[in-house]
Design a protein around this motif. Structure first.
Motif, PDB file in Angstrom:
ATOM      1  N   ALA A 140       0.717  -0.963  -0.355  1.00 56.40           N
ATOM      2  CA  ALA A 140       0.147  -0.110  -0.326  1.00 56.40           C
ATOM      3  C   ALA A 140       0.432   1.956  -0.042  1.00 56.40           C
ATOM      4  N   ASN A 141       0.362   2.606  -0.492  1.00 58.55           N
ATOM      5  CA  ASN A 141       0.730   3.319  -0.706  1.00 58.55           C
ATOM      6  C   ASN A 141       1.222   3.899   0.885  1.00 58.55           C
ATOM      7  N   THR A 142       1.599   3.308   2.290  1.00 63.88           N
ATOM      8  CA  THR A 142       1.527   4.509   3.136  1.00 63.88           C
ATOM      9  C   THR A 142       2.724   3.498   4.020  1.00 63.88           C
ATOM     10  N   ILE A 143       3.289   4.809   4.684  1.00 65.24           N
ATOM     11  CA  ILE A 143       4.776   5.201   5.280  1.00 65.24           C
ATOM     12  C   ILE A 143       3.446   5.506   6.956  1.00 65.24           C
ATOM     13  N   TYR A 144       4.144   4.485   8.220  1.00 67.86           N
ATOM     14  CA  TYR A 144       3.482   4.271   9.591  1.00 67.86           C
ATOM     15  C   TYR A 144       5.091   4.470  10.100  1.00 67.86           C
ATOM     16  N   LEU A 145       4.589   6.039  10.698  1.00 68.81           N
ATOM     17  CA  LEU A 145       5.710   7.060  11.944  1.00 68.81           C
ATOM     18  C   LEU A 145       4.966   7.244  12.885  1.00 68.81           C
ATOM     19  N   GLU A 146       5.802   6.395  13.943  1.00 68.64           N
ATOM     20  CA  GLU A 146       5.639   7.174  15.343  1.00 68.64           C
ATOM     21  C   GLU A 146       6.534   8.320  15.704  1.00 68.64           C
ATOM     22  N   CYS A 147       5.552   9.289  16.371  1.00 67.15           N
ATOM     23  CA  CYS A 147       6.296  10.824  16.257  1.00 67.15           C
ATOM     24  C   CYS A 147       5.621  11.853  16.783  1.00 67.15           C
ATOM     25  N   ASP A 148       6.198  12.396  17.435  1.00 63.35           N
ATOM     26  CA  ASP A 148       5.742  13.702  18.706  1.00 63.35           C
ATOM     27  C   ASP A 148       4.310  13.982  17.990  1.00 63.35           C
ATOM     28  N   PRO A 149       2.815  14.582  18.341  1.00 62.08           N
ATOM     29  CA  PRO A 149       1.995  15.178  17.457  1.00 62.08           C
ATOM     30  C   PRO A 149       1.550  16.374  17.176  1.00 62.08           C
ATOM     31  N   ALA A 150       2.839  16.895  17.925  1.00 65.47           N
ATOM     32  CA  ALA A 150       2.948  18.568  17.337  1.00 65.47           C
ATOM     33  C   ALA A 150       3.137  18.301  15.780  1.00 65.47           C
ATOM     34  N   TRP A 151       3.454  16.786  14.830  1.00 64.93           N
ATOM     35  CA  TRP A 151       4.364  17.436  13.864  1.00 64.93           C
ATOM     36  C   TRP A 151       2.912  16.418  12.513  1.00 64.93           C
ATOM     37  N   ILE A 152       2.144  16.028  13.821  1.00 67.55           N
ATOM     38  CA  ILE A 152       0.900  16.068  12.516  1.00 67.55           C
ATOM     39  C   ILE A 152       0.102  17.126  11.202  1.00 67.55           C
ATOM     40  N   PRO A 153       0.564  18.727  12.244  1.00 67.93           N
ATOM     41  CA  PRO A 153      -0.066  19.448  10.781  1.00 67.93           C
ATOM     42  C   PRO A 153       0.776  19.765  10.229  1.00 67.93           C
ATOM     43  N   VAL A 154       2.002  19.150  10.541  1.00 64.90           N
ATOM     44  CA  VAL A 154       3.023  20.078   9.384  1.00 64.90           C
ATOM     45  C   VAL A 154       2.760  18.933   8.091  1.00 64.90           C
ATOM     46  N   PHE A 155       2.790  17.779   8.288  1.00 72.01           N
ATOM     47  CA  PHE A 155       2.677  16.330   7.525  1.00 72.01           C
ATOM     48  C   PHE A 155       1.461  16.810   6.787  1.00 72.01           C
ATOM     49  N   ARG A 156       0.432  16.835   7.156  1.00 67.43           N
ATOM     50  CA  ARG A 156      -0.969  17.249   6.577  1.00 67.43           C
ATOM     51  C   ARG A 156      -0.389  18.350   4.734  1.00 67.43           C
ATOM     52  N   GLN A 157       0.580  18.822   5.590  1.00 68.06           N
ATOM     53  CA  GLN A 157       0.853  20.148   4.674  1.00 68.06           C
ATOM     54  C   GLN A 157       1.468  20.410   3.625  1.00 68.06           C
ATOM     55  N   TRP A 158       1.949  18.010   3.406  1.00 69.49           N
ATOM     56  CA  TRP A 158       3.177  18.036   2.282  1.00 69.49           C
ATOM     57  C   TRP A 158       2.424  17.918   1.369  1.00 69.49           C
ATOM     58  N   PRO A 159       2.544  18.750   0.054  1.00 71.90           N
ATOM     59  CA  PRO A 159       1.696  18.053  -0.871  1.00 71.90           C
ATOM     60  C   PRO A 159       1.907  16.499  -1.210  1.00 71.90           C
ATOM     61  N   GLU A 160       2.673  15.995  -0.994  1.00 69.46           N
ATOM     62  CA  GLU A 160       3.049  14.217  -1.482  1.00 69.46           C
ATOM     63  C   GLU A 160       1.918  13.603   0.114  1.00 69.46           C
ATOM     64  N   VAL A 161       1.368  13.570   0.559  1.00 67.93           N
ATOM     65  CA  VAL A 161       0.938  13.800   1.334  1.00 67.93           C
ATOM     66  C   VAL A 161      -0.597  13.619   1.430  1.00 67.93           C
ATOM     67  N   VAL A 162      -1.152  12.269   1.042  1.00 63.06           N
ATOM     68  CA  VAL A 162      -2.765  12.586   1.043  1.00 63.06           C
ATOM     69  C   VAL A 162      -3.861  12.623   2.214  1.00 63.06           C
TER      70      VAL A 162
END
Length: 182
Positions: free
Chosen positions: A6-28
Motif C-alpha cells: 500500500a502506498n503507506t508509511i507508518y510513523l511514530e512521532c510527536d503529535p505536534a508534527w501531524i499538522p506539518v505532515f498534513r501540509q506536505w503536497p505528497e501526503v494525501v
C-alpha cells in the motif's frame, strides 16, 4: 516504516508534527493508528430443518455443491490458501497435514504470528481462525469439512488484541510474499 503493498508509511512521532505532515503536497491523508476489530455478524436460523448425511460430507458442502466440483477434479491440488484471522491450531487432526510447514517448507514462510511472535507452529487462542481454515481445507478420517481438502495453507495470527492498521499491513505483505523473495 514504508509498505510496498500500500502506498503507506507508518510513523511514530510527536503529535505536534501531524499538522506539518498534513501540509506536505505528497501526503494525501494522515491517520492516527487505531485498533481494528471483527464485525459481529448474526446469522439467521433457517426455517427449514437440515437433512442428515451418512457419507462423511457436511451438509454445508452439499449445499454449495462441492462434491460436484470434486468430481471435476477440483479438490485443491496445487493450491496454497492463506488465512488472515486469529491464527490456526496447527496440530488439529483435520488441518495438520494441510499446513505447508509440515510439508517441507520453513515455518517462517508458513506462519506469521503478531499475537505471540515467538511461536514457530500455528496456534489459535480464539478458535475462529481454526474454524475458517477447516472450512477451507479441513479433512478428517471419516469427515470432509473443507472445500479444498487437497490444498495446503499458510496462516497469519492478527485478529486478536492489538490488531492495528500497522499490523494488518504487515500481515498483508507477509501473505503476499511469505518467503521474502518476490
Amino acid at each position: 516504516r514504508s509498505y510496498w503493498a500500500a502506498n503507506t508509511i507508518y510513523l511514530e512521532c510527536d503529535p505536534a508534527w501531524i499538522p506539518v505532515f498534513r501540509q506536505w503536497p505528497e501526503v494525501v491523508e494522515v491517520q492516527e493508528e487505531q485498533l481494528l476489530g471483527l464485525i459481529p455478524i448474526s446469522t439467521p436460523v433457517p426455517d427449514n430443518p437440515r437433512r442428515s448425511l451418512d457419507d462423511g460430507v457436511t451438509v454445508a458442502l452439499m449445499d454449495i455443491r462441492a462434491p460436484e466440483a470434486w468430481n471435476l477434479g477440483l479438490t485443491g491440488v496445487g493450491v496454497l490458501l492463506a488465512n488472515f484471522d486469529s491464527g490456526v491450531y496447527g496440530a488439529h487432526p483435520a488441518l495438520s497435514s494441510r499446513w505447508r510447514g509440515n510439508n517441507g517448507h520453513p515455518f517462517s514462510h508458513c506462519w506469521f504470528d503478531l499475537v505471540e511472535p515467538i511461536t514457530s507452529t500455528p496456534g489459535d487462542n480464539d478458535g475462529h481462525g481454526t474454524l475458517t481454515m477447516g472450512l477451507q481445507c479441513g479433512i478428517g478420517a471419516n469427515d470432509t469439512v473443507g472445500v479444498a481438502w487437497n490444498a495446503q495453507f499458510i496462516a497469519a495470527a492478527v485478529a486478536e488484541g492489538g490488531f492495528t492498521i500497522n499490523n494488518a499491513l504487515s500481515a498483508f505483505e507477509w501473505i503476499l510474499d511469505p518467503d521474502g523473495n518476490p
